[in-house]
Design an enzyme around this catalytic site. Structure first.
Site, PDB file in Angstrom:
ATOM      1  N   HIS A 127      -1.177 -19.266  -9.715  1.00 23.88           N
ATOM      2  CA  HIS A 127      -2.628 -19.223  -9.828  1.00 23.88           C
ATOM      3  C   HIS A 127      -3.264 -20.537  -9.375  1.00 23.88           C
ATOM      4  CE1 HIS A 127      -2.673 -15.563 -12.672  1.00 23.88           C
ATOM      5  NE2 HIS A 127      -2.783 -15.232 -11.408  1.00 23.88           N
TER       6      HIS A 127
ATOM      7  N   GLU B 135      -6.695   3.151   4.151  1.00 28.69           N
ATOM      8  CA  GLU B 135      -5.677   2.201   3.681  1.00 28.69           C
ATOM      9  C   GLU B 135      -4.376   2.907   3.304  1.00 28.69           C
ATOM     10  OE1 GLU B 135      -7.331  -0.011   0.404  1.00 28.69           O
ATOM     11  OE2 GLU B 135      -8.241   1.760  -0.469  1.00 28.69           O
TER      12      GLU B 135
ATOM     13  N   ASP C  61      -3.717  -2.899   2.054  1.00 27.95           N
ATOM     14  CA  ASP C  61      -2.951  -1.753   1.568  1.00 27.95           C
ATOM     15  C   ASP C  61      -2.311  -0.977   2.714  1.00 27.95           C
ATOM     16  OD1 ASP C  61      -2.910  -1.764  -1.232  1.00 27.95           O
ATOM     17  OD2 ASP C  61      -5.046  -1.298  -1.276  1.00 27.95           O
TER      18      ASP C  61
ATOM     19  N   ARG D 256       2.662  -5.665  -1.480  1.00 27.17           N
ATOM     20  CA  ARG D 256       1.814  -6.740  -0.959  1.00 27.17           C
ATOM     21  C   ARG D 256       1.901  -8.028  -1.772  1.00 27.17           C
ATOM     22  NH1 ARG D 256      -4.207  -4.235  -1.754  1.00 27.17           N
ATOM     23  NH2 ARG D 256      -4.955  -6.365  -2.019  1.00 27.17           N
TER      24      ARG D 256
ATOM     25  N   CYS E 123     -11.816  -4.477   6.478  1.00 27.63           N
ATOM     26  CA  CYS E 123     -12.199  -5.402   5.404  1.00 27.63           C
ATOM     27  C   CYS E 123     -11.002  -6.066   4.733  1.00 27.63           C
ATOM     28  CB  CYS E 123     -13.078  -4.697   4.369  1.00 27.63           C
ATOM     29  SG  CYS E 123     -12.284  -3.270   3.608  1.00 27.63           S
TER      30      CYS E 123
HETATM   31  C1  PEP Z   1      -7.383  -3.636   1.475  1.00 26.57           C
HETATM   32  O1  PEP Z   1      -6.543  -2.911   0.937  1.00 26.57           O
HETATM   33  O2  PEP Z   1      -7.247  -4.117   2.611  1.00 26.57           O
HETATM   34  C2  PEP Z   1      -8.637  -3.969   0.778  1.00 26.57           C
HETATM   35  C3  PEP Z   1      -9.609  -4.605   1.384  1.00 26.57           C
HETATM   36  O3  PEP Z   1      -8.738  -3.614  -0.521  1.00 26.57           O
HETATM   37  P1  PEP Z   1      -8.035  -4.405  -1.738  1.00 26.57           P
HETATM   38  O4  PEP Z   1      -7.462  -5.684  -1.190  1.00 26.57           O
HETATM   39  O5  PEP Z   1      -9.098  -4.582  -2.745  1.00 26.57           O
HETATM   40  O6  PEP Z   1      -6.979  -3.426  -2.168  1.00 26.57           O
HETATM   41 MG    MG Z   2      -7.028  -1.743  -0.855  1.00 26.97          MG
END
Ligand code: PEP
Ligand code: MG
Length: 826
Positions: free
Chosen positions: A453, A689, A713, A723, A760
């Site tokens: 963290h 995703e 994702d 991840r 995103c």
């Molecule tokens: C993703 O999965 O790329 C995403 C933007 O959503 P999160 O990281 O919140 O799962």
């Molecule tokens: Mg995601």
């Protein structure tokens, strides 16, 4: 341009009803020469279709798009109504802010208006204001220094131009762009002439060539910063490098310093990258976080000790809440969420009852708490899973916080009053959160890993950081000068003069690049051959949305609503959600704000939403699946979004969609709610995703208005790599050709149907990935707030044709490593 002039502010007004209040706000705009009378009719009409109540006693009436023709210039009026006026059932408005805007100049003012919704005390202060100028000054964000304030003697600098072309076109532009980022007046003198340093044409007329001496004068509040930055920029060559033949040649602009040459250099310690960036400065040792305990002055009865412990736990929770809020402003909601996890530990029923049990048995509050947390930390530290074992430091951190409140714990870190590079055995999140970039130049820990963290916080705070550098660094005395290279994961002790100046020049060059990017952050991101990519921001709160607006984001591409739902025992109410969504929408005027519905479950459980344990939480009841299983939660959230929609341009986005049946179920609920609330339908999109969604993108286009690719994702599900897995982190690369082919499929399907596609995930801020993503044809990118100016700048510097050719080559590669090599060798 001043948006709120004092003549547009009316104090102490009385309004019979909402229409009367809108009339007052409109008339101010008419009298101030901002709009023609027709605009006021439009304000009334708009209000009849949708309420413009924002929350916390603030309403923002404005006209419709059609009424823009009545606007003569951008202006905002404010009517203060101390007795308030009923705006909608149960809600009274005390500040009525009339908005008439063309273009973007008013976005900062709107951000401040939106800030009032969360800061009731500030809103009340404006309702009590006695001077129109005070209200205008707050909203314009103009805190002029008090008249007559003593000014120090101005500083000027004299510099020789060592770069190849002197103050010629491109270097002069670099100079002007940088100068414009400061408020102070900047003049440049050469050969007896003095010109405005913020005017390119004037600067060029100086004809100052290589070898010429220029004098820079700065007058104004930030003059010292301006002179330091401009001197550094001139020193590193103003973008066209210093002359090769120059005896004092320093590295050209933007060339990174190489730190420590030989592999076996005993001064060079190698660790692991935790946060990129370079730092040069003296080291300062900080002790490791421990749940130490000082001798106790007071020992009470079990009942007294019990009360002390519960009071200390409550005080610690309050501290953590404040810390989280402060940090969210500086580092974003995701990083600040670490302290939500700490608050969770304080409420852990097992821990609390174990400690109380020890108190009943005769221990003091402090000893009982320390014994309980130490035991738990030792168990966690011994776990096989390295990621979980590293969380022991969080337990020790929480233990120390409560012990400090009880008066027997470790004191807060005290830093010297000059900038230092922190060296420590390891650091806790609380210690790291107190560091400020500028004061703390860099951080080096002997132990620790990049997923701790503390490392996440250092990254979010933009402090270069190396972890796991080994114990040798602990023996270097306080004050030893080091060059820390976060990206390379190295620390060099006692650099020689040339190593130090190379690093300093590289730091100056990077700072200059950031400044230039920030100065251009409002300009659109258009490639050199004319393709525009919209750059939006990912945020988790209204405060972060305001930072995004100030960083040049063209909207919000991902509002992570889950942060509203964490760290509480009941879900946020519909009204509470509505206020946040409206505040985010208002921070962006009419620009799009994409609200992602709740994306929790599985790996991110909520206390009030118990779900059965799952063997593979990432493959379990997550995102939209969970919401469809608990429709009351989704209904409340959708109602809040729909009700907030009049405040701006809200769009809805569903996460973790695997096929059209889920999407249709969610859309049906949204349509039902929009009909109930009587607002026009909102645009609806989905995240791509899950590989299934990318593969079926062509059929899904019929049910959405847009796609947003969640590369985090999408990468984990395509490559079957968790991840968060520390050992797989380097291989879970979104540039894997399999992921890129799914991105391509999605974009092709969307474009064939005339729909837009954004991305995103984190991949969007990877400078190597960016040209490939642009080349694949993305329409927009949504990135973390600090990355917005740099991503825009990188897009402006690329050619779409070249990006397309690179994307083609990447798609034919066999591995992510090959893709990266291709990208590097172009
Ligand atoms: C993703 O999965 O790329 C995403 C933007 O959503 P999160 O990281 O919140 O799962
Ligand atoms: Mg995601």
């Amino acid at each position: 341009m001043t948006i709120v002039t004092p003549d547009l502010v009316q104090l102490g007004a009385v309004a019979r009803d909402k229409a009367d209040a809108i009339r007052l706000a409109g008339e101010l705009l008419v009298r101030g020469g901002v709009v023609e009378a027709g605009y006021v009719t439009g304000m009334h009409a708009r209000e009849r279709t949708m309420s413009t109540y924002l929350g916390s006693g603030v309403a923002i009436p404005h006209g419709t798009l059609d009424d823009v023709r009545f606007i003569k210039r951008t202006g905002i009026s404010v009517v203060q109504i101390p007795a308030g006026v009923e705006w909608e059932a149960g809600e009274r408005a005390y500040l009525v802010v009339g908005i008439a805007a063309v273009g973007d100049e008013h976005v900062d003012v709107i951000s401040r208006v939106a800030g009032l919704v969360e800061d009731r005390a500030l809103a009340q202060a404006l309702v009590a204001a006695r001077e129109p100028a005070d209200v205008a000054a707050y909203l314009n964000g103009t805190d002029e220094p008090a008249a007559g304030e003593a000014r120090e003697a101005p500083l000027d600098v004299e510099l020789v131009l060592h770069n190849q072309t002197g103050l010629h076109a491109r270097p002069a532009r670099e100079f002007v762009n940088l100068a414009k980022t400061f408020q102070c007046d900047i003049r440049v003198q050469h050969a007896g002439r003095t010109v405005n340093g913020k005017s390119l044409v004037s600067l060029l007329t100086l004809a100052a060539r290589r070898g010429a001496t220029i004098r820079i004068e700065a007058r104004g509040p930030d003059e010292a910063d301006a002179l330091a930055a401009l001197s550094a920029a001139v020193h590193v060559g103003l973008g066209d490098g210093r002359d090769e033949g120059d005896a004092q040649a320093a590295p050209a602009l933007l060339v990174p310093a190489t730190v420590g040459s030989a592999e076996d250099d005993p001064r060079l310690l190698r660790g692991v990258t935790a946060s990129p960036g370079l730092a040069v400065g003296p080291i300062h040792h900080v002790r490791a976080p421990q749940s130490v305990i000082a001798p106790e002055a007071v020992v009470g009865s079990p009942a007294e000790e019990r009360a002390r412990l519960t009071d200390a736990l409550a005080a610690a929770r309050r501290e953590l809440g404040e810390l989280r809020d402060r940090l969210a402003e500086r580092a974003g909601a995701a990083a600040a969420g670490i302290f939500d996890a700490h608050a969770e530990i304080l409420q852990d029923p097992e821990l609390v009852s174990e400690a109380l049990h020890l108190v009943e048995a005769g221990d003091t509050a402090a000893r009982a708490w320390k014994a309980t947390l130490d035991r738990r930390a030792a168990t966690v530290a011994g776990l096989d899973d390295a990621l979980l074992a590293a969380r022991a430091v969080d337990l020790i951190d929480v233990a120390g916080r409560v012990l400090r409140i009880l008066g027997v714990g470790p004191a807060l870190v005290r830093l010297p009053d000059y900038p230092v590079v922190i060296v420590a055995p390891d650091l806790s999140p609380s210690q790291t959160s107190a560091f400020e970039a500028g004061r703390v130049l860099g951080v080096c820990t002997a132990a620790g890993g990049p997923t701790s963290h503390a490392a996440i916080l250092a990254r979010a705070l933009g402090i270069p950081s190396v972890v796991g550098a080994g114990a040798d660094v602990l023996s270097w005395p306080d004050g030893t000068t080091v060059v820390l290279d976060g990206a390379a994961g190295t620390v060099l002790g006692e650099p020689d003069a040339s190593e130090q100046s190379a690093a300093e020049a590289a730091i100056a060059a990077r700072a200059l690049r950031r400044r230039v990017e920030a100065a251009d952050c409002w300009a659109p991101a258009i490639t050199s051959d004319g393709r525009r990519i919209e750059v939006l921001a990912n945020v988790g709160s209204a405060a972060e949305a305001r930072l995004a607006a100030a960083a040049g984001a063209e909207g919000i591409g991902l509002l992570r609503t889950e942060f509203l739902f964490f760290d509480r025992v009941t879900p946020p109410s519909e009204d509470e959600q509505r206020a946040v969504y409206a505040a985010v929408a208002a921070a962006f005027g009419g620009k799009p704000v994409i609200v992602r519905t709740l994306d929790v479950g599985g790996d991110k459980p909520l206390a009030y939403l118990p779900t059965p344990p799952e063997a593979n939480p990432f493959l379990g009841l997550r995102g939209l699946r969970l919401c469809l299983a608990r429709p009351e939660l989704l209904r409340g959230q959708l109602r809040a979004i729909v009700r907030a929609s009049p405040a701006g341009t809200l769009r809805v986005m569903f996460p973790m969609v695997a096929d059209v049946s889920e999407l249709r179920a969610a859309r049906a609920l949204l349509a039902e709610i929009a009909a109930e609330v009587k607002v026009p339908p909102l645009e609806v999109g989905m995240m791509v995703e899950v590989p299934a969604a990318a593969l079926l993108a062509d059929s899904l286009t019929r049910d959405v208005d847009f796609f947003s690719i969640g590369s985090n994702d999408l990468t984990q599900y395509t490559l079957a790599m968790d991840r968060g897995h520390a050992m797989l982190a380097a291989r879970a690369d979104g540039l894997h050709p399999a992921v890129l082919r799914l991105v391509q499929l999605t974009i092709q399907a969307a474009h064939a149907a005339g729909k837009r596609v954004g991305l995103c995930g984190e991949l969007g801020i990877d400078p190597v990935a960016l040209p490939i993503l642009v080349g694949l044809g993305l329409d927009e990118l949504s990135v973390s707030v600090p990355a917005v100016p740099a991503v825009k700048a990188q897009i402006r510097a690329m050619s779409y044709d070249e990006a397309r050719a690179l994307a083609d080559r990447a798609l034919s590669c066999a591995t992510a490593v090959e893709v990266r090599e291709k990208a590097a060798s172009r």
